[in-house]
Structure formats: C-alpha cells, structure tokens
Design an enzyme around this catalytic site. Structure first.
Site, PDB file in Angstrom:
ATOM      1  N   GLU A   7     -57.970  32.099   4.803  1.00 52.84           N
ATOM      2  CA  GLU A   7     -58.953  31.230   5.477  1.00 52.84           C
ATOM      3  C   GLU A   7     -59.136  29.954   4.682  1.00 52.84           C
ATOM      4  O   GLU A   7     -59.263  29.986   3.459  1.00 52.84           O
ATOM      5  CB  GLU A   7     -60.282  31.964   5.647  1.00 52.84           C
ATOM      6  CG  GLU A   7     -60.239  32.941   6.812  1.00 52.84           C
ATOM      7  CD  GLU A   7     -61.545  33.711   6.984  1.00 52.84           C
ATOM      8  OE1 GLU A   7     -62.466  33.506   6.184  1.00 52.84           O
ATOM      9  OE2 GLU A   7     -61.607  34.526   7.910  1.00 52.84           O
TER      10      GLU A   7
ATOM     11  N   ASP B 255     -51.890  16.382  26.061  1.00 51.34           N
ATOM     12  CA  ASP B 255     -51.442  17.757  25.860  1.00 51.34           C
ATOM     13  C   ASP B 255     -49.944  17.767  26.155  1.00 51.34           C
ATOM     14  O   ASP B 255     -49.533  17.759  27.317  1.00 51.34           O
ATOM     15  CB  ASP B 255     -52.206  18.686  26.804  1.00 51.34           C
ATOM     16  CG  ASP B 255     -51.786  20.138  26.654  1.00 51.34           C
ATOM     17  OD1 ASP B 255     -50.744  20.399  26.008  1.00 51.34           O
ATOM     18  OD2 ASP B 255     -52.488  21.016  27.199  1.00 51.34           O
TER      19      ASP B 255
ATOM     20  N   LYS C  62     -42.328  26.044  23.220  1.00 50.33           N
ATOM     21  CA  LYS C  62     -41.667  25.661  24.471  1.00 50.33           C
ATOM     22  C   LYS C  62     -40.432  24.826  24.109  1.00 50.33           C
ATOM     23  O   LYS C  62     -39.529  25.348  23.467  1.00 50.33           O
ATOM     24  CB  LYS C  62     -42.679  24.970  25.388  1.00 50.33           C
ATOM     25  CG  LYS C  62     -43.822  25.949  25.754  1.00 50.33           C
ATOM     26  CD  LYS C  62     -44.874  25.378  26.667  1.00 50.33           C
ATOM     27  CE  LYS C  62     -45.983  26.399  26.901  1.00 50.33           C
ATOM     28  NZ  LYS C  62     -47.104  25.843  27.698  1.00 50.33           N
TER      29      LYS C  62
ATOM     30  N   ARG D 114     -44.408  31.288  18.653  1.00 48.70           N
ATOM     31  CA  ARG D 114     -45.546  31.085  19.552  1.00 48.70           C
ATOM     32  C   ARG D 114     -46.744  30.544  18.781  1.00 48.70           C
ATOM     33  O   ARG D 114     -47.204  31.160  17.831  1.00 48.70           O
ATOM     34  CB  ARG D 114     -45.899  32.451  20.153  1.00 48.70           C
ATOM     35  CG  ARG D 114     -46.857  32.487  21.299  1.00 48.70           C
ATOM     36  CD  ARG D 114     -46.650  33.785  22.071  1.00 48.70           C
ATOM     37  NE  ARG D 114     -45.346  33.713  22.700  1.00 48.70           N
ATOM     38  CZ  ARG D 114     -45.120  33.051  23.846  1.00 48.70           C
ATOM     39  NH1 ARG D 114     -46.098  32.477  24.503  1.00 48.70           N
ATOM     40  NH2 ARG D 114     -43.910  32.993  24.336  1.00 48.70           N
TER      41      ARG D 114
ATOM     42  N   THR E  77     -48.043  23.102  22.127  1.00 53.72           N
ATOM     43  CA  THR E  77     -47.582  24.420  21.695  1.00 53.72           C
ATOM     44  C   THR E  77     -46.373  24.184  20.788  1.00 53.72           C
ATOM     45  O   THR E  77     -45.840  23.079  20.721  1.00 53.72           O
ATOM     46  CB  THR E  77     -47.103  25.269  22.881  1.00 53.72           C
ATOM     47  OG1 THR E  77     -46.069  24.542  23.546  1.00 53.72           O
ATOM     48  CG2 THR E  77     -48.220  25.561  23.857  1.00 53.72           C
TER      49      THR E  77
ATOM     50  N   TYR F 216     -54.291  36.947   3.828  1.00 52.67           N
ATOM     51  CA  TYR F 216     -55.491  36.252   4.314  1.00 52.67           C
ATOM     52  C   TYR F 216     -55.579  34.909   3.637  1.00 52.67           C
ATOM     53  O   TYR F 216     -55.485  34.819   2.417  1.00 52.67           O
ATOM     54  CB  TYR F 216     -56.761  37.054   4.006  1.00 52.67           C
ATOM     55  CG  TYR F 216     -57.439  37.494   5.283  1.00 52.67           C
ATOM     56  CD1 TYR F 216     -57.940  36.536   6.152  1.00 52.67           C
ATOM     57  CD2 TYR F 216     -57.535  38.835   5.639  1.00 52.67           C
ATOM     58  CE1 TYR F 216     -58.526  36.914   7.355  1.00 52.67           C
ATOM     59  CE2 TYR F 216     -58.114  39.212   6.833  1.00 52.67           C
ATOM     60  CZ  TYR F 216     -58.615  38.247   7.690  1.00 52.67           C
ATOM     61  OH  TYR F 216     -59.173  38.612   8.871  1.00 52.67           O
TER      62      TYR F 216
HETATM   63  C1  LIG Z   1     -48.412  26.269  27.723  1.00 54.92           C
HETATM   64  C2  LIG Z   1     -49.509  25.272  27.789  1.00 54.92           C
HETATM   65  C3  LIG Z   1     -50.696  25.405  27.050  1.00 54.92           C
HETATM   66  C4  LIG Z   1     -51.164  26.648  26.360  1.00 54.92           C
HETATM   67  O1  LIG Z   1     -50.372  27.335  25.590  1.00 54.92           O
HETATM   68  P1  LIG Z   1     -50.649  28.863  25.164  1.00 54.92           P
HETATM   69  O2  LIG Z   1     -49.940  28.913  23.871  1.00 54.92           O
HETATM   70  O3  LIG Z   1     -50.093  29.698  26.246  1.00 54.92           O
HETATM   71  O4  LIG Z   1     -52.129  29.035  25.006  1.00 54.92           O
HETATM   72  C5  LIG Z   1     -51.597  24.361  27.075  1.00 54.92           C
HETATM   73  N1  LIG Z   1     -51.381  23.268  27.791  1.00 54.92           N
HETATM   74  C6  LIG Z   1     -50.280  23.106  28.538  1.00 54.92           C
HETATM   75  C7  LIG Z   1     -50.103  21.859  29.314  1.00 54.92           C
HETATM   76  C8  LIG Z   1     -49.320  24.113  28.579  1.00 54.92           C
HETATM   77  O5  LIG Z   1     -48.243  23.961  29.353  1.00 54.92           O
END
Ligand SMILES: *Cc1c(COP(=O)(O)O)cnc(C)c1O
Length: 429
Positions: free
Chosen positions: A53, A197, A226, A232, A223, A51
């Site tokens: 926080e 994003d 990817k 993740r 993220t 933990y």
């Molecule tokens: C994959 C994705 C997310 C969110 O990712 P998670 O980890 O699945 O919550 C946010 N924005 C875009 C543009 C994405 O492609």
C-alpha cells in the site's frame, strides 16, 4: 503447470480447456488480446504475495525494495510511451481508473457529459446501473445518424445547456479516431474539464497511429489489456500536471498542491487498498514491449487488417457504422441482414468465431438483443494473421450469418476455423 496438474486436477483441466478454446477459435472481440509469455510469467509470479500500500518510496509496509523498482520502471516506461508528465499504474482495471479520475475531478451530483452507451460509450460513462450514473448527473451526447461520428453541433448545444463540470470522450465501440481537439474546444467553451478514456485505442495512440490526447485533455485513463496488449488492468495519465484548482484536501497527506497528488490519493487510499504488484510488474513488461519498434508494426497491422475486413464486409453489402474504421474496431449494423446481434453472436459461436453483440446508434432493440455486432482485429493480428486470413474470415462470417439454421454449414466452417488456427499457434508450448 505440473504443480497445478498434481495439486488440483479439476482446475488444471479447466485451464486446459480454456487454452484449447483460445488456440482453436477466432477471437474477434475487439477488447481482447493475447499477452506475451513474458507478461504472463510476471503476472503469474511471486509479486502476487507482496503487500505494498502506498507508492514507491512511500509504502505502508516493509520489504518493498523490489516491487518499488518494478513500479518505478512501469511508471517511467509509461511516461515515455505516451509523453505523459504524470502516470498512475495502480488501478486494478479500466473502471477503477475512471472511478478515481471522476472522483478527483467532480463531486457527487455534478453534471458530466459522456458518449451514449448505445452510441459506443462505456458503462462507466454514466450508465444508470454503474456508480457513474448513480453518483453523477450524466447527460449523454450521441453520434449523428448520417455519419456515425460524434455530432459536434449537438455536443455544443447540450454543453451550453447543461454546463457540465467535465466531458468524457472515447468509448468502447467507436470505430473512428477520437476527436480530442474538437472536444477541447467544446470543453473550453463552457469551462469544463476534459477527460479522455482511451481504453480501446491506447496501443494505437502509443505508437502514433491514433492522435494523442496528451495536449488536449486534462486527464487520460486507459486499460492495459486491449490494444496495449498487457495484463488486465488500468492506468491514469496527465500530459501535464497542474495546480489543485479546488483547494481540495487529500485523505492522508492533508493540503495538496497538485492534481497529481489528488489522483494518487484517490486511487489509494480513496478507492483501492494494496496494489496488485504482480500485475504492475507485468504492466512494466508490456510497456517495455510497446516501446519496441516491432510493436509499431504490430499496431499498423491491426489497422490494416481492420480496414481490409471493413472493405470485405462492405463488398458483401454489410452496413458499417460510420462506413468503415480508422482503428481496430468495426461496428456492423445487421438490420438489413434479417438477423439480430444476439443471434449472430450465437451463430458465429457455433462456427468457432467469437464476437459480441452490440447496440448500434439509434438501435430499436434492447441491449440484450441488439441489431449489431462489434468485431476487432487486435487478437488475430497478434497471432500473425493478415490479409489472406482476413478474406477467409469475412467469407466465413457471411456464410454463417446466411446459413444460421444449417448446422452442417456451421460445422464445416468451424472445422475450417480450427484448421486455420492450427497454423497460427498462440502459446505453442
Ligand atoms: C474496457 C473499457 C473500460 C473498462 O475496463 P475494465 O478493465 O473492463 O474495467 C473503460 N472504458 C472503456 C471505454 C472501455 O472500453
């Protein structure tokens, strides 16, 4: 592994089946990848027990010396990777990163602009079934029907009309470079904040193969799993920290001078509790890998493969949204092929090829059926597949789609796929 096989044979068997699936099929889902063994070792390690926080040096729990070291390394490496002045590595996912950024920059009821989900946007960019669409007044912008790229004439017009507090650029199925500079001009013209994003192209951004949002955007989310090929999770960054423009108060620390402090306190305690320290440490491992020269060659190969794949599809008379790709993503509009996205996904699944159905811009079908599929090259490129394999894959996809009712053909493709995969093992032991 032997612990699991003895302690829980059921889950061990399930894990074995998943390993076999990943090894023996072609993973073309554009948002997926295969992490290194080193990343998995850290993600599967003892830091899951801790933990912590708070933030390094300022925790609510004792015993945080070593997780502090890991989080500090994650933050330093991430700053170096993107040239960011501020980073937060605690968001549990990309959606959490977006939630924390939105809740810092805008208030419930405020107007926000984001790319239409059917045009390549994301759930967290204003979908009515997501917190974003429920908390904020989202107005979508779209791509142009001719070019498949963001229609900036219309973005300007909408922005003038609705006066957004913030504009989000980036999405989940946008094959082209995100136009950060043009979005900055729109945001400036109406005094809006600009959020990028880069969940999808972040690995390409990190290696300079996609333009960087750092000097154009007020806040950047991504993220880590990817194209960045980590565990993740999510991250938040700012090219430059700046003074708290709203005089906002942070939940715990009271008066706050900079936006960085607001973002930190919005992640924790705002929307999350204890951070996933095993994942943060695994992020640090992945960021270290992404800083190596090999990672740049890898991301270049992702793009080469995607462009070779796009050329292959174009030769077979497939319609690609925007006519091709600058990145790892290809969005195929199947409306001239007499098959829905849903049926294509199912058919390719029978042939051992995993893709996802996807809306295409101006789609007449529902999100459950769709007229398109999205394919991406990050995962197969991690396996080491290149030009020769891409030609085979395009051929198999076309063959499957043209023979959707012929189980024998689909079976034969599946066996070819399995054989190809055997030559490109992911986790050989
Ligand atoms: C994959 C994705 C997310 C969110 O990712 P998670 O980890 O699945 O919550 C946010 N924005 C875009 C543009 C994405 O492609």
């Amino acid at each position: 592994m032997s612990y699991l096989s003895q302690g829980d044979p059921d889950l061990y068997a399930i894990l074995g089946r998943e390993i076999h699936r990943e090894e023996s099929t072609l993973e073309l889902i554009a948002s997926e990848n295969f992490t290194s063994q080193a990343v998995m070792e850290m993600a599967g390690g003892v830091m899951t027990n801790k933990y912590a926080e708070g933030y390094p040096g300022k925790r609510y729990y004792g015993g945080c010396d070593f997780v502090d070291e890991a989080e500090d390394l994650a933050r330093d490496r991430l700053k170096e990777l993107f040239g960011a002045e501020y980073v937060n590595v605690q968001p549990h996912s990309g959606s959490q990163a977006n939630m924390a950024a939105l809740m810092t920059f805008v208030n419930p009821g405020d107007t926000v602009m984001g790319l239409d989900l059917a045009h390549g946007g994301h759930l967290t960019h204003g979908s009515p079934v997501n917190f974003s669409g429920q908390l904020y007044n989202f107005v979508s912008y779209q791509v142009s029907q001719n070019t498949g790229r963001v229609d900036f004439d219309s973005v300007y017009k909408i922005a003038k009309e609705v006066k957004p507090k913030l504009i989000i650029c980036g999405g989940s199925a946008y094959p082209r470079f995100i136009e950060f500079e043009q979005f900055r001009e729109v945001a400036d013209s109406v005094g809006a904040f600009l959020m990028a994003d880069i969940a999808h192209p972040s690995g390409l951004v990190a290696t300079g193969l996609h333009p960087s949002p750092m000097k154009y955007c007020d806040v950047i989310t991504s993220t880590t799993h990817k194209t960045l090929r980590g565990p993740r999770g999510g991250i938040i960054m700012m090219g430059k920290d700046f003074e708290n423009p709203w005089g906002k108060i942070a939940p715990k620390s009271g008066r706050v001078k900079n936006v960085s402090e607001l973002l930190d306190s919005m992640v924790m305690p705002g929307i999350q509790g204890g951070p996933l320290m095993h994942i943060i440490a695994a992020k640090a491992v992945a960021f270290g890998e992404a800083l190596m020269p090999e990672f740049k060659s890898y991301t270049q190969e992702i793009i080469n493969n995607a462009q070779a794949m796009a050329d292959g599809f174009l030769k077979l008379d497939y319609k690609l949204v925007s006519g091709g790709t600058d990145t790892h993503v290809i969005l195929i509009d199947l409306s001239n092929k007499n098959i829905t996205g849903k049926l294509a996904e199912n058919t390719l699944g029978k042939a051992g090829i995993t893709v996802n159905k996807n809306m295409v811009p101006f789609d007449k079908r529902s999100p459950f059926v769709t007229s398109g599929i999205r394919v991406g090259t990050p995962a197969i490129t991690t396996r080491g597949m290149g030009h020769v394999e891409i030609q085979k894959i395009v051929h198999w996809i076309d063959e499957a789609i043209s023979n959707l009712n012929n189980e024998d053909v689909l079976k034969r493709i599946k066996s070819n796929v399995n054989n190809l995969c055997l030559n490109f093992p992911i986790y050989s032991h």
